[in-house]
Design a protein around this motif. Structure first.
Motif, PDB file in Angstrom:
ATOM      1  N   ALA A 123     -21.734   6.016  18.038  1.00 25.79           N
ATOM      2  CA  ALA A 123     -20.664   5.335  18.762  1.00 25.79           C
ATOM      3  C   ALA A 123     -21.183   4.565  19.969  1.00 25.79           C
ATOM      4  O   ALA A 123     -20.636   3.524  20.333  1.00 25.79           O
ATOM      5  N   LYS A 124     -22.248   5.094  20.598  1.00 25.03           N
ATOM      6  CA  LYS A 124     -22.786   4.466  21.805  1.00 25.03           C
ATOM      7  C   LYS A 124     -24.300   4.352  21.684  1.00 25.03           C
ATOM      8  O   LYS A 124     -25.047   5.150  22.257  1.00 25.03           O
ATOM      9  N   PRO A 125     -24.791   3.331  20.939  1.00 21.90           N
ATOM     10  CA  PRO A 125     -26.237   3.181  20.728  1.00 21.90           C
ATOM     11  C   PRO A 125     -27.043   3.120  22.017  1.00 21.90           C
ATOM     12  O   PRO A 125     -28.137   3.680  22.098  1.00 21.90           O
ATOM     13  N   SER A 126     -26.514   2.440  23.022  1.00 23.28           N
ATOM     14  CA  SER A 126     -27.258   2.293  24.274  1.00 23.28           C
ATOM     15  C   SER A 126     -27.449   3.631  24.978  1.00 23.28           C
ATOM     16  O   SER A 126     -28.417   3.819  25.731  1.00 23.28           O
ATOM     17  N   ALA A 127     -26.540   4.577  24.724  1.00 29.68           N
ATOM     18  CA  ALA A 127     -26.621   5.882  25.389  1.00 29.68           C
ATOM     19  C   ALA A 127     -27.679   6.779  24.771  1.00 29.68           C
ATOM     20  O   ALA A 127     -28.200   7.680  25.440  1.00 29.68           O
ATOM     21  N   VAL A 128     -28.012   6.565  23.501  1.00 28.81           N
ATOM     22  CA  VAL A 128     -28.988   7.433  22.831  1.00 28.81           C
ATOM     23  C   VAL A 128     -30.364   6.792  22.712  1.00 28.81           C
ATOM     24  O   VAL A 128     -31.350   7.495  22.434  1.00 28.81           O
ATOM     25  N   LYS A 129     -30.458   5.497  22.922  1.00 29.62           N
ATOM     26  CA  LYS A 129     -31.742   4.813  22.792  1.00 29.62           C
ATOM     27  C   LYS A 129     -32.767   5.364  23.780  1.00 29.62           C
ATOM     28  O   LYS A 129     -32.527   5.459  24.978  1.00 29.62           O
ATOM     29  N   ALA A 143     -33.241   6.817  19.115  1.00 29.21           N
ATOM     30  CA  ALA A 143     -33.537   8.119  19.720  1.00 29.21           C
ATOM     31  C   ALA A 143     -35.009   8.455  19.548  1.00 29.21           C
ATOM     32  O   ALA A 143     -35.597   8.222  18.495  1.00 29.21           O
ATOM     33  N   LYS A 144     -35.632   9.006  20.587  1.00 31.92           N
ATOM     34  CA  LYS A 144     -37.056   9.361  20.534  1.00 31.92           C
ATOM     35  C   LYS A 144     -37.300  10.576  19.662  1.00 31.92           C
ATOM     36  O   LYS A 144     -38.283  10.650  18.927  1.00 31.92           O
ATOM     37  N   SER A 145     -36.433  11.570  19.774  1.00 31.94           N
ATOM     38  CA  SER A 145     -36.571  12.785  18.983  1.00 31.94           C
ATOM     39  C   SER A 145     -35.193  13.398  18.782  1.00 31.94           C
ATOM     40  O   SER A 145     -34.281  13.172  19.582  1.00 31.94           O
ATOM     41  N   VAL A 146     -35.064  14.174  17.714  1.00 30.55           N
ATOM     42  CA  VAL A 146     -33.796  14.853  17.436  1.00 30.55           C
ATOM     43  C   VAL A 146     -34.094  16.266  16.953  1.00 30.55           C
ATOM     44  O   VAL A 146     -34.697  16.457  15.899  1.00 30.55           O
ATOM     45  N   VAL A 147     -33.690  17.252  17.746  1.00 24.40           N
ATOM     46  CA  VAL A 147     -33.781  18.660  17.360  1.00 24.40           C
ATOM     47  C   VAL A 147     -32.396  19.122  16.946  1.00 24.40           C
ATOM     48  O   VAL A 147     -31.410  18.870  17.646  1.00 24.40           O
ATOM     49  N   ILE A 148     -32.295  19.781  15.794  1.00 29.13           N
ATOM     50  CA  ILE A 148     -31.021  20.297  15.321  1.00 29.13           C
ATOM     51  C   ILE A 148     -30.831  21.699  15.884  1.00 29.13           C
ATOM     52  O   ILE A 148     -31.693  22.568  15.731  1.00 29.13           O
ATOM     53  N   ALA A 149     -29.689  21.937  16.537  1.00 30.42           N
ATOM     54  CA  ALA A 149     -29.368  23.250  17.098  1.00 30.42           C
ATOM     55  C   ALA A 149     -28.104  23.773  16.430  1.00 30.42           C
ATOM     56  O   ALA A 149     -27.089  23.079  16.377  1.00 30.42           O
ATOM     57  N   CYS A 150     -28.167  24.987  15.913  1.00 36.67           N
ATOM     58  CA  CYS A 150     -27.007  25.575  15.241  1.00 36.67           C
ATOM     59  C   CYS A 150     -26.930  27.063  15.544  1.00 36.67           C
ATOM     60  O   CYS A 150     -27.917  27.669  15.956  1.00 36.67           O
TER      61      CYS A 150
END
Length: 267
Positions: A212-218, A247-254
């Protein structure tokens, strides 16, 4: 745009109500405990305080540990390989994410907690589940952006809340990062993925998730939050969308991760 705004407003209202309940609860806790004695949310046995688990249910939780896969943190067991070993699934199909932080494996006890939280609307369980997730998040000097897996607006309207967003809000309170509650949105309703093969799941989710907000996650390090990780199809779609947005990295948390290793605990 309107859907994102409504989602943010709804999550804010849920957060305010939860906070109000906690504030009121602190003052009348003794009376509440007298009228409604604390019970374990998983089995119903008496416990010391509301929101806690009994000793037997605590023992029924399977907490992932080392040694584990260096890529996805799948536990190998005490006799497994040490060091930077990679599990067979990751070797066969390298994942797009940068790790999985699961509070527990999916067992009978964790299943009961998830059902109470998500379908029983026991949203007061969110702090407990989030604490277990936060304990598994890797230590990092980088500031993380916490993004919940989105629900389609109609499903969220029917349920009344997004369980992933409630967990994400609690993780922010625990100092795990900055919350972006509407960072992702689900643009179309998808059928239940249970029983589908990998290709069918991917097809069902094609085009269903967008940033929804590409600039916020870049350029940011993301913690993607959900309650249960099953096949990983939905989280993979979210990870790929975040990666495309820079995004530089994405860790999945569950809270609970479904793995064969937990079957013996669920039997």
């Amino acid at each position: 745009m309107l859907a994102s705004t409504l989602q943010a407003v709804q999550q804010d209202l849920v957060g305010r109500v939860t906070k109000l309940r906690r504030t009121i609860g602190e003052g009348i806790a003794p009376l509440v405990d007298l009228v409604y004695p604390p019970r374990c949310p998983a089995c119903g046995e008496s416990v010391g305080e509301h929101g806690g688990l009994c000793a037997e249910c605590w023992s029924g939780l399977a907490i992932p540990g080392d040694p584990s896969c260096a890529s996805c943190q799948r536990p190998f067991g005490e006799s497994g390989p040490q060091g930077e070993a990679i599990c067979a699934p990751c070797l066969g199909s390298p994942p797009p994410h940068d790790g999985i932080a699961a509070g527990t494996l999916y067992t009978d006890t964790s299943r009961k907690l998830v059902l109470a939280f998500k379908h029983g609307k026991r949203i007061a369980l969110a702090p407990l589940l989030a604490r277990m997730i936060s304990a598994r998040l890797p230590n990092s000097e980088e500031e993380h952006l916490i993004v919940p897996v989105p629900l389609h607006r109609w499903r969220q309207w029917q349920r009344g809340f997004n369980q992933a967003a409630l967990l994400a809000r609690e993780l922010e309170k625990l100092g795990c990062g900055e919350l972006l509650v509407d960072g992702l949105r689900r643009t179309k309703r998808t059928p239940s993925l249970g029983g589908m093969g990998a290709k069918a799941r991917a097809k069902a989710l094609s085009g269903a998730i967008e940033v929804a907000k590409p600039s916020a996650v870049k350029g940011r390090h993301i913690v993607l939050v959900d309650d249960v990780l099953t096949s990983g199809a939905t989280s993979t779609a979210c990870v790929k969308a975040l990666r495309r947005a820079g995004a530089k990295s994405v860790v999945i948390a569950c809270f609970a991760r479904v793995l064969d290793e937990a079957l013996e605990h669920a039997a």
